[in-house]
Write a protein that holds these residues in place. Structure first.
Motif: not given
Lengths: 99, 480
Positions: B10, B16-17, B20, B24, B44, B48, B51, B159
């Motif tokens: 990610v 996908s970000y 995500f 969250v 999270a 992150f 991945t 993250w």
């Protein structure tokens, strides 16, 4: 006895006030050098961008001389030196009197 | 040696970000207790980072646990000896994962190089190691810090910042981890920063780096060694690379700062119109500010105050900036770039001394524009060393710069030359307009015009982002 202690305290306060004035004048005349910018003991110096990190080192060296204290540099942060009043308080808090 | 994120990673530009982050955010709204919220953010963050690679996560976990233990050890007795133990651990960590594998490649065949070849380079290791070091320095300075293990792990792994900063400080983040409550303004401002960041990265930096067509762009220009460069080419490449770097890293920083703000977390700023600086000292208060202030607080200040002599202060500046360059990687180009920056700062200091001694008072306008022109030119030339593939290439490019007979034509494609000029000129126009807008906030008509234009500007930016996102974009600073 009490009078002697009182006299010493008054004398120490006067020396400190003189040192603060000398430092304030030094910063205004030698380091800031901007027309129209007034430097007082409470003026933010680092956070306002009035002085850069090199000037901060010059101030630190002068502060050690004026207070006659050895200040451990690794223990201080720029925020502790953000104004003349703060730097003298920092010197008193963490500086060790020179022999 | 370097293990990059696989296809499942990610990253801040992946779709996908943008699944995500809202997920969250919604879960954060559902969990009220502070402890539960912190655990959610930590889970999270670890998801992150995992991945990218589970191995990366293992290194981060070990670093977090050891540094937390070192913090407790140091707090019990904040002595220099204990601080050095912490510094030693983090320097070793960086050496093993970042520097030794690069150096071992030059050693030739052998047992150690073969072993180091398998060492991974965890993405963001330089950033979160410096965050861990700042925590230890702050504990040594007896700052009032009492993070729980969850809070400390979250500080290193958070993250939005774990991949490429900004380099945060625990005293700023800890109260926010405990009390963050995003208000509507945070969400609006966070979204604006994310859109702006995406535009800077996926449109402007991408166009400059790769060009509009194959065979154009900064990357191509720096690699056309066989065809050589004229003096004009070098200037254009220097301008192109400076703005590519700026739009890349400032764009990334905008996305990160905007993302954190959606959760009510205010991170420190990383860029503030660096190309408007009128001195090298000012430039370093506007470019990669989180790292430059780190170097100032934890390297330059303790080093420069070690000895009272003026020469030592100058030497400290050069050493601190050399370390700044070395932080980017074990490459001579970065080290020489750092030394050059240090020498520029010393040169600026000497000029200030000369001004003092001679009581030289240039008119404000002259001083401002001359200061800007000299600073901008010096920074451009230093970026040539930073970007060159090696020092001999940098030397060849500097040779072209001083060969004035080469200033007659361009070898670079005309398209790229014009594009670089337009983009860099637009930066100064936009910076000027922004200053004008800031000054005209009191004028109601202009303020309303801003509101009317915003949706149009953001729609255009989004459209450009979508069109440009078909190209594969990678953040330059991920390699550091």
């Amino acid at each position: 006895m009490t009078e002697a202690i009182l006299n010493d305290t008054i004398k120490a306060e006067a020396i400190k006030a003189g040192a603060i004035k000398e430092m304030t004048d030094y910063i205004a005349k030698e380091l800031v050098r901007r027309p129209g910018v007034e430097v007082t003991p409470e003026t933010p110096l680092v956070s306002s961008g009035l002085i850069d990190s090199f000037a901060l080192v010059e101030i630190f060296v002068k502060l050690e001389k004026l207070t006659n204290r050895r200040i451990p540099a690794a223990k201080i942060q720029p925020k502790d030196m953000d104004s003349v009043a703060l730097m003298f308080a920092t010197a008193e808090r963490i500086g060790k009197p020179r022999q | 040696m370097v293990e990059s994120g696989g296809s499942g990673a990610v990253n801040l530009l992946s779709l996908s970000y943008f699944v995500f982050v809202p997920l969250v955010w919604v879960l954060t709204r559902l969990i009220r207790p502070v402890k539960g919220r912190q655990l959610l953010w930590l889970a999270a963050s670890y998801f992150f980072y995992a991945t990218w690679s589970l191995k990366f996560l293992c290194v981060l976990l070990v670093s977090s646990l050891v540094n937390y233990a070192l913090g407790i050890y140091l707090r019990r007795s904040p002595s220099a000896g204990r601080l050095w133990v912490g510094i030693g651990f983090n320097v070793c960590l960086l050496a093993v994962f970042k520097y030794l594998p690069v150096w071992s490649a030059h050693l030739g065949p052998g047992h150690l190089p073969a072993l180091l070849e398998h060492v991974i380079l965890p993405v963001g290791v330089s950033f979160w190691t410096f965050e861990a070091l700042s925590y230890l320095f702050d504990v040594y300075r007896e700052e009032d810090l009492d993070p729980s293990l969850t809070e400390f792990c979250l500080y290193l792994a958070f993250w939005p910042t774990v991949l490429s900063g900004p380099v945060c400080r625990l005293p700023e983040l800890l109260p926010q981890f405990r009390n963050a409550k995003p208000v509507w303004d945070d969400i609006a401002e966070g979204t604006r920063r994310i859109v702006l960041g995406l535009f800077m990265k996926t449109v402007l930096s991408q166009i400059l780096g790769a060009g509009l067509r194959p065979g154009e762009g900064v990357d191509f220009g720096f690699n056309q060694i066989a065809r050589g460069w004229t003096g004009l080419d070098v200037w254009i490449l220097a301008i192109g690379f400076a703005f590519q770097m700026y739009f890349d890293f400032a764009g990334y920083s905008n996305i990160v700062i905007g993302t954190a703000q959606l959760f009510g977390i205010r991170l420190r700023e990383n860029f503030r119109d660096p190309f408007l600086s009128t001195s090298p000292a000012e430039f370093w208060t506007r470019w990669h500010m989180s790292l430059s202030s780190w170097i100032r607080d934890y390297v330059f200040m303790p080093l420069a105050t070690w000895k009272p002599q003026v020469w030592w202060r100058h030497a400290s500046l050069v050493i601190a900036m050399m370390l700044f360059g070395f932080w980017h990687g074990a490459d001579w180009t970065y080290i020489v770039w750092g030394v050059l920056q240090g020498m520029l700062l010393v040169g600026h200091r000497q000029f200030q001394q000369l001004e003092r001694r001679t009581n030289l008072q240039l008119p404000v306008l002259v001083a401002t524009y001359a200061g800007w022109a000299v600073t901008f030119s010096c920074m451009l030339l230093s970026w040539v060393v930073f970007r060159a593939n090696d020092l001999s290439q940098a030397g060849a490019m500097f040779h072209a710069l001083v060969n004035f007979s080469s200033y007659r034509h361009f070898v670079l494609p005309r398209n790229f030359v014009w594009m670089t000029i337009v983009i860099s000129a637009s930066y100064f126009v936009v910076a000027g307009l922004r200053k004008l807008a800031e000054n005209s906030k009191q004028v109601p008509i202009l303020a309303r015009l801003g509101w009317a234009l915003s949706p149009v500007l953001y729609s255009a930016a989004m459209l450009a982002i979508v069109i440009m996102s078909i190209h594969k974009a990678v953040f330059v600073y991920l390699q550091f």
